[in-house]
Design a protein around this motif. Structure first.
Motif, short mmCIF file in Angstrom:
data_model
loop_
_atom_site.label_atom_id
_atom_site.label_comp_id
_atom_site.label_asym_id
_atom_site.label_seq_id
_atom_site.Cartn_x
_atom_site.Cartn_y
_atom_site.Cartn_z
N THR A 113 36.86 -19.28 24.18
CA THR A 113 36.13 -20.38 24.63
C THR A 113 34.63 -20.20 24.95
OG1 THR A 113 38.17 -20.92 25.73
CG2 THR A 113 36.17 -21.97 26.72
N THR A 114 34.29 -19.05 25.35
CA THR A 114 32.75 -18.86 25.68
C THR A 114 31.80 -18.91 24.34
OG1 THR A 114 33.51 -17.28 27.37
CG2 THR A 114 31.19 -17.25 26.53
N ILE A 115 32.17 -18.51 23.28
CA ILE A 115 31.33 -18.35 21.99
C ILE A 115 31.63 -19.92 21.54
CG2 ILE A 115 33.39 -17.75 20.33
CD1 ILE A 115 30.82 -16.22 18.97
N PHE A 116 32.66 -20.53 21.63
CA PHE A 116 32.84 -22.15 21.08
C PHE A 116 31.97 -22.83 21.89
CE2 PHE A 116 34.98 -26.16 21.47
CZ PHE A 116 34.81 -26.61 20.19
N VAL A 117 31.97 -22.78 23.39
CA VAL A 117 30.93 -23.62 24.09
C VAL A 117 29.44 -23.27 23.91
CG1 VAL A 117 30.41 -24.20 26.53
CG2 VAL A 117 32.66 -24.25 25.93
N SER A 118 29.28 -22.16 23.73
CA SER A 118 27.63 -21.59 23.13
C SER A 118 27.42 -22.25 22.01
CB SER A 118 27.80 -20.19 23.35
OG SER A 118 28.12 -19.45 24.49
N TYR A 119 28.23 -22.29 20.99
CA TYR A 119 27.86 -22.89 19.78
C TYR A 119 27.81 -24.40 19.92
CZ TYR A 119 27.89 -18.89 16.33
OH TYR A 119 27.54 -17.85 15.66
N LEU A 120 28.61 -25.19 20.79
CA LEU A 120 28.34 -26.47 20.83
C LEU A 120 27.05 -26.90 21.67
CD1 LEU A 120 31.78 -27.58 22.23
CD2 LEU A 120 30.95 -28.04 20.10
#
Length: 119
Positions: free
Chosen positions: A66-73
């Motif tokens: 989740t953390t990397i996904f939100v960071s990329y968003l």
């Protein structure tokens, strides 16, 4: 995640990159029409951010975290506005090149977001 939204955002980013690349080829800075295009692409990334957060709130999980996904968003949302502000500082053809590069970077971020979600 919505594959159609990811593809639409990537295609719009590449179209913006080609358009600004053409302006740079013609030795022109970014103009008002380019900023309208940047706004449209940024709106698509904002919609993508909202959809991603809603999916996370519903309990769905990205494959790679989740953390990397939100960071990329968030990075995708900031990409085109940052390039636009930099093009305002450089009112030559290099401003157009900066936005073109930002469009290519955003398209690559879309591919990465697709991979992170588990596509």
């Amino acid at each position: 995640m919505l594959d159609a939204l990811t593809v639409a955002t990537a295609v719009a980013a590449l179209a913006l990159a080609a358009w600004c690349g053409w302006a740079a080829y013609r030795d022109q800075p970014t103009k008002d029409w380019h900023f309208i295009g940047m706004a449209v692409v940024t709106l698509l990334t904002l919609v993508q951010l909202v959809v991603g957060i809603v999916l996370l709130a519903r309990g769905e999980k990205p494959e790679q975290g989740t953390t990397i996904f939100v960071s990329y968003l968030i990075g995708a949302l900031a990409c085109i506005p940052a390039a636009g502000f930099m093009s305002l500082a450089e009112r030559t053809r290099w401003g157009s090149i900066t936005v073109a590069a930002g469009g290519v970077v955003l398209a690559v971020l879309q591919v990465r977001l697709y991979d992170i979600w588990g596509g």
